[in-house]
Design a protein around this motif. Structure first.
Motif, PDB file in Angstrom:
ATOM      1  N   PHE A 157      -2.739   1.973 -12.692  1.00 42.63           N
ATOM      2  CA  PHE A 157      -2.271   2.075 -11.311  1.00 42.63           C
ATOM      3  C   PHE A 157      -1.923   3.512 -10.956  1.00 42.63           C
ATOM      4  O   PHE A 157      -1.397   4.262 -11.780  1.00 42.63           O
ATOM      5  CB  PHE A 157      -1.026   1.202 -11.094  1.00 42.63           C
ATOM      6  CG  PHE A 157      -1.274  -0.257 -11.363  1.00 42.63           C
ATOM      7  CD1 PHE A 157      -1.927  -1.056 -10.438  1.00 42.63           C
ATOM      8  CD2 PHE A 157      -0.870  -0.821 -12.566  1.00 42.63           C
ATOM      9  CE1 PHE A 157      -2.167  -2.396 -10.701  1.00 42.63           C
ATOM     10  CE2 PHE A 157      -1.103  -2.156 -12.838  1.00 42.63           C
ATOM     11  CZ  PHE A 157      -1.766  -2.945 -11.897  1.00 42.63           C
ATOM     12  N   THR A 158      -2.207   3.866  -9.724  1.00 43.21           N
ATOM     13  CA  THR A 158      -1.759   5.141  -9.173  1.00 43.21           C
ATOM     14  C   THR A 158      -0.614   4.839  -8.222  1.00 43.21           C
ATOM     15  O   THR A 158      -0.812   4.234  -7.172  1.00 43.21           O
ATOM     16  CB  THR A 158      -2.895   5.853  -8.425  1.00 43.21           C
ATOM     17  OG1 THR A 158      -3.976   6.112  -9.339  1.00 43.21           O
ATOM     18  CG2 THR A 158      -2.401   7.165  -7.843  1.00 43.21           C
ATOM     19  N   ARG A 159       0.582   5.226  -8.639  1.00 42.87           N
ATOM     20  CA  ARG A 159       1.766   4.959  -7.827  1.00 42.87           C
ATOM     21  C   ARG A 159       2.049   6.124  -6.888  1.00 42.87           C
ATOM     22  O   ARG A 159       1.761   7.281  -7.197  1.00 42.87           O
ATOM     23  CB  ARG A 159       2.975   4.720  -8.726  1.00 42.87           C
ATOM     24  CG  ARG A 159       2.905   3.444  -9.532  1.00 42.87           C
ATOM     25  CD  ARG A 159       4.108   3.285 -10.427  1.00 42.87           C
ATOM     26  NE  ARG A 159       5.353   3.345  -9.652  1.00 42.87           N
ATOM     27  CZ  ARG A 159       6.544   3.519 -10.201  1.00 42.87           C
ATOM     28  NH1 ARG A 159       6.672   3.653 -11.511  1.00 42.87           N
ATOM     29  NH2 ARG A 159       7.625   3.568  -9.443  1.00 42.87           N
ATOM     30  N   ASN A 160       2.615   5.808  -5.754  1.00 46.60           N
ATOM     31  CA  ASN A 160       2.968   6.843  -4.788  1.00 46.60           C
ATOM     32  C   ASN A 160       4.345   7.440  -5.045  1.00 46.60           C
ATOM     33  O   ASN A 160       4.744   8.385  -4.368  1.00 46.60           O
ATOM     34  CB  ASN A 160       2.892   6.276  -3.365  1.00 46.60           C
ATOM     35  CG  ASN A 160       1.453   5.947  -2.976  1.00 46.60           C
ATOM     36  OD1 ASN A 160       0.519   6.626  -3.390  1.00 46.60           O
ATOM     37  ND2 ASN A 160       1.273   4.886  -2.207  1.00 46.60           N
ATOM     38  N   ASN A 161       5.067   6.867  -6.051  1.00 51.61           N
ATOM     39  CA  ASN A 161       6.344   7.420  -6.517  1.00 51.61           C
ATOM     40  C   ASN A 161       7.315   7.727  -5.363  1.00 51.61           C
ATOM     41  O   ASN A 161       7.698   8.876  -5.128  1.00 51.61           O
ATOM     42  CB  ASN A 161       6.096   8.686  -7.350  1.00 51.61           C
ATOM     43  CG  ASN A 161       5.386   8.371  -8.649  1.00 51.61           C
ATOM     44  OD1 ASN A 161       5.687   7.379  -9.313  1.00 51.61           O
ATOM     45  ND2 ASN A 161       4.425   9.207  -9.032  1.00 51.61           N
ATOM     46  N   ASP A 189       0.827  -1.212   0.000  1.00 50.23           N
ATOM     47  CA  ASP A 189       0.000   0.000   0.000  1.00 50.23           C
ATOM     48  C   ASP A 189       0.859   1.258   0.000  1.00 50.23           C
ATOM     49  O   ASP A 189       0.400   2.323  -0.427  1.00 50.23           O
ATOM     50  CB  ASP A 189      -0.910   0.010   1.236  1.00 50.23           C
ATOM     51  CG  ASP A 189      -1.919  -1.124   1.225  1.00 50.23           C
ATOM     52  OD1 ASP A 189      -2.223  -1.645   0.130  1.00 50.23           O
ATOM     53  OD2 ASP A 189      -2.408  -1.503   2.311  1.00 50.23           O
ATOM     54  N   GLU A 190       2.097   1.137   0.486  1.00 52.58           N
ATOM     55  CA  GLU A 190       2.990   2.298   0.507  1.00 52.58           C
ATOM     56  C   GLU A 190       3.411   2.710  -0.901  1.00 52.58           C
ATOM     57  O   GLU A 190       3.644   3.899  -1.161  1.00 52.58           O
ATOM     58  CB  GLU A 190       4.243   1.995   1.335  1.00 52.58           C
ATOM     59  CG  GLU A 190       4.009   1.870   2.826  1.00 52.58           C
ATOM     60  CD  GLU A 190       3.661   0.447   3.238  1.00 52.58           C
ATOM     61  OE1 GLU A 190       3.643   0.171   4.444  1.00 52.58           O
ATOM     62  OE2 GLU A 190       3.403  -0.389   2.334  1.00 52.58           O
ATOM     63  N   ASP A 191       3.508   1.737  -1.815  1.00 57.10           N
ATOM     64  CA  ASP A 191       3.980   2.042  -3.167  1.00 57.10           C
ATOM     65  C   ASP A 191       2.854   2.222  -4.178  1.00 57.10           C
ATOM     66  O   ASP A 191       3.031   2.899  -5.187  1.00 57.10           O
ATOM     67  CB  ASP A 191       4.926   0.932  -3.643  1.00 57.10           C
ATOM     68  CG  ASP A 191       6.247   0.964  -2.908  1.00 57.10           C
ATOM     69  OD1 ASP A 191       6.876   2.032  -2.876  1.00 57.10           O
ATOM     70  OD2 ASP A 191       6.641  -0.067  -2.337  1.00 57.10           O
TER      71      ASP A 191
END
Length: 288
Positions: free
Chosen positions: A260-264, A45-47
């Protein structure tokens, strides 16, 4: 046993499929049961912001595991629900107590010739040095420091042509005619470009926990190996002449990015590695 280590995110699953297809073609020239595919899919979930993504974890897990159904290798495909990165999976492979003698770093965007596993196996059988690194050649990169591992037919092309950004399939157009091992005067390699390490060397160096999940692990290993080499440890790097690999910066697929929505987090991870890097190098010098 030779372990090939790779980390991927869900948006890279199509690239992993391509990597496994390339490896399957390479398996025709070796006993694939002598190779382990230690591939990790990171679904943390962090990524990934799963609430804003169009595909879910279950789909990604099933797609990832399906890729290995026809793999002739020993498959150790893993799912990580915790934040991970290249550093993490490489560190885990180094510290795992098993019958692995060599570890290969592989990135998801690498193009390589189908004979590469054969020549790696041959190189391992020929090398007598206690600690060693085996590196295929590259075409050319942005500065002359990389010329030591660049093929002589390509290293002198004017750099304004930015050959590293051109057609990666020239890997398949190049016909090897003089495959042999060349001893490098110093240690130089880049990340997941099919570099092969004797596991005992990586165990001697390790990847410090403070470098986190991503960034500078390859630089750390290279600098630490050069420190050991200058301290009269029996360490050598061998370059496989005429076997060339290349990052695909042209055709690598971004087909799954839109799902996907990445948290970068990569930039912050690399910044964290940079903060601790010099301290860890000094710690390593003090240790030896």
């Amino acid at each position: 046993m030779i372990k090939i280590v790779l980390h991927c995110l869900p948006n890279e699953l199509d690239q992993v499929m391509w990597i496994i297809d390339q490896l399957k073609r390479s398996s025709r020239f070796v006993d694939p049961q002598k190779f382990i595919l230690d591939f990790t899919l990171n679904i943390s979930d962090e990524d990934i912001d799963w609430d804003r993504s169009l595909l879910n974890k279950k789909y990604c897990i099933e797609k990832f595991n399906l890729l290995f159904k026809k793999s002739p290798f020993i498959n150790q495909n893993k799912i990580s629900t915790e934040q991970t990165g290249c550093n993490t999976v490489r560190r885990n492979a180094i510290r795992k107590q098993d019958n692995t003698t060599h570890i290969i770093y592989l990135d998801t965007d690498l193009i390589f010739p189908e004979t590469i596993l054969y020549y790696i196996k041959q190189a391992i059988s020929e090398i007598k040095d206690k600690y060693h690194i085996i590196t295929p050649q590259i075409f050319q990169l942005w500065d002359s420091s990389w010329d030591i591992i660049s093929h002589p037919d390509y290293r002198n092309i004017p750099r304004e042509k930015k050959q590293w950004l051109q057609n990666p399939y020239q890997v398949f157009e190049h016909e090897p005619k003089d495959v042999k091992l060349l001893k490098s005067p110093y240690i130089k390699f880049g990340g997941g470009w099919f570099n092969v390490f004797s596991k005992n060397l990586l165990e001697l160096i390790d990847i410090p926990d403070s470098l986190g999940h991503y960034g500078l692990d390859d630089t750390f290993v290279a600098e630490a190996a050069n420190i050991l080499k200058s301290s009269n440890h029996n360490i050598e790097q061998y370059i496989i002449n005429d076997i060339i690999v290349k990052e695909d910066r042209v055709y690598r697929t971004y087909s799954m990015d839109k799902f996907f929505t990445r948290n970068n987090n990569q930039n912050s991870m690399r910044d964290n590695s940079s903060v601790n890097y010099n301290l860890e190098i000094q710690n390593f010098k003090n240790k030896i």
